[in-house]
Design a protein around this motif. Sequence first.
Motif, mmCIF file in Angstrom:
data_model
loop_
_atom_site.group_PDB
_atom_site.id
_atom_site.type_symbol
_atom_site.label_atom_id
_atom_site.label_comp_id
_atom_site.label_asym_id
_atom_site.label_seq_id
_atom_site.Cartn_x
_atom_site.Cartn_y
_atom_site.Cartn_z
ATOM 1 N N LEU A 48 -1.085 2.703 2.821
ATOM 2 C CA LEU A 48 -0.607 3.430 3.998
ATOM 3 C C LEU A 48 -1.288 2.912 5.269
ATOM 4 O O LEU A 48 -0.649 2.800 6.318
ATOM 5 C CB LEU A 48 -0.841 4.928 3.827
ATOM 6 C CG LEU A 48 0.005 5.596 2.733
ATOM 7 C CD1 LEU A 48 -0.498 7.003 2.438
ATOM 8 C CD2 LEU A 48 1.482 5.611 3.107
ATOM 9 N N ALA A 49 -2.566 2.578 5.160
ATOM 10 C CA ALA A 49 -3.287 2.021 6.315
ATOM 11 C C ALA A 49 -2.790 0.613 6.634
ATOM 12 O O ALA A 49 -2.627 0.259 7.804
ATOM 13 C CB ALA A 49 -4.787 2.028 6.040
ATOM 14 N N ARG A 50 -2.521 -0.185 5.610
ATOM 15 C CA ARG A 50 -2.013 -1.542 5.822
ATOM 16 C C ARG A 50 -0.707 -1.527 6.607
ATOM 17 O O ARG A 50 -0.465 -2.393 7.447
ATOM 18 C CB ARG A 50 -1.799 -2.223 4.461
ATOM 19 C CG ARG A 50 -1.298 -3.661 4.568
ATOM 20 C CD ARG A 50 -0.721 -4.197 3.270
ATOM 21 N NE ARG A 50 0.505 -3.455 2.965
ATOM 22 C CZ ARG A 50 0.767 -2.856 1.805
ATOM 23 N NH1 ARG A 50 -0.075 -2.907 0.801
ATOM 24 N NH2 ARG A 50 1.898 -2.195 1.623
ATOM 25 N N ASP A 51 0.125 -0.509 6.380
ATOM 26 C CA ASP A 51 1.404 -0.412 7.086
ATOM 27 C C ASP A 51 1.296 0.341 8.417
ATOM 28 O O ASP A 51 2.309 0.581 9.069
ATOM 29 C CB ASP A 51 2.448 0.274 6.194
ATOM 30 C CG ASP A 51 3.160 -0.720 5.292
ATOM 31 O OD1 ASP A 51 2.602 -1.793 5.022
ATOM 32 O OD2 ASP A 51 4.295 -0.420 4.870
ATOM 33 N N VAL A 78 6.891 6.177 4.139
ATOM 34 C CA VAL A 78 5.829 6.349 3.142
ATOM 35 C C VAL A 78 6.229 5.697 1.820
ATOM 36 O O VAL A 78 5.440 4.962 1.213
ATOM 37 C CB VAL A 78 5.493 7.846 2.951
ATOM 38 C CG1 VAL A 78 4.439 8.039 1.865
ATOM 39 C CG2 VAL A 78 5.038 8.469 4.272
ATOM 40 N N VAL A 79 7.456 5.935 1.386
ATOM 41 C CA VAL A 79 7.935 5.341 0.131
ATOM 42 C C VAL A 79 7.851 3.817 0.207
ATOM 43 O O VAL A 79 7.330 3.163 -0.704
ATOM 44 C CB VAL A 79 9.382 5.780 -0.180
ATOM 45 C CG1 VAL A 79 9.944 4.998 -1.371
ATOM 46 C CG2 VAL A 79 9.456 7.281 -0.445
ATOM 47 N N ARG A 80 8.337 3.253 1.280
ATOM 48 C CA ARG A 80 8.326 1.790 1.421
ATOM 49 C C ARG A 80 6.900 1.234 1.452
ATOM 50 O O ARG A 80 6.640 0.156 0.918
ATOM 51 C CB ARG A 80 9.079 1.385 2.681
ATOM 52 C CG ARG A 80 10.582 1.589 2.572
ATOM 53 C CD ARG A 80 11.296 1.159 3.849
ATOM 54 N NE ARG A 80 12.714 1.414 3.771
ATOM 55 C CZ ARG A 80 13.360 2.262 4.572
ATOM 56 N NH1 ARG A 80 12.722 2.908 5.527
ATOM 57 N NH2 ARG A 80 14.658 2.444 4.429
ATOM 58 N N ALA A 81 5.986 1.959 2.075
ATOM 59 C CA ALA A 81 4.599 1.480 2.171
ATOM 60 C C ALA A 81 3.913 1.415 0.814
ATOM 61 O O ALA A 81 3.120 0.511 0.567
ATOM 62 C CB ALA A 81 3.797 2.379 3.115
ATOM 63 N N VAL A 82 4.223 2.351 -0.065
ATOM 64 C CA VAL A 82 3.499 2.394 -1.347
ATOM 65 C C VAL A 82 4.301 1.870 -2.533
ATOM 66 O O VAL A 82 3.723 1.532 -3.563
ATOM 67 C CB VAL A 82 2.957 3.809 -1.671
ATOM 68 C CG1 VAL A 82 2.004 4.273 -0.593
ATOM 69 C CG2 VAL A 82 4.062 4.813 -1.900
#
Length: 151
Positions: A48-51, A78-82
Amino acid sequence: MQVTARVDYAIRAMAEFAAQPDRALTRKDLAAAQDLPGKFLESILRDLARDGILTSQRGASGGFRLGRPAADITLADVVRAVDGPLAAVRGQPPESVEYTGPARALTRVWVATRAALRQVLEATTVADLASGTLPDHVERLTEDTEAWRRR
C-alpha cells in the motif's frame, strides 16, 4: 470473484486508517483492531505504501498514515495495490483473450465481469466504507434478497 485474504485484510486496515486519519497506526495497532495476522499485514502495508496509498513514518510516533484523503482512495485502488488487476483470465487482461466457435462471446463476458466489479469497487471509497454510507447504486445491490443468497 474470489476475495483473497490479502485484499480482505488490506481493506479492513484501510477502514481503520480512514477512521483515524490524523494518527499514525502501526502494524500492531491494525492487527489488534481488526484481528489480523501481523506478519502478513506487514507485507500488505508495504504494498500500500509502494503505491502511495499509505506513507510510512519512522520514530517513536511512527507507523503508517493515509497517503491521500480516504475519500480519494477507492476500494479498487486497494485491490490493485495488493493483488493486481481486478479481473484477469489466466493472468491476461480480459480483452486480450480470444476464443473460437461457440465460446467466442466469452471474451465479452469477462470484460463485462470486470466492468461490473469496477462499478462497485471504483465507486466505493475507503471513506464510504469507514462511514458505513455506501454509494446509492452499491447500496441498492445489497437490497436485493437474492444478493445475500449463496449459490
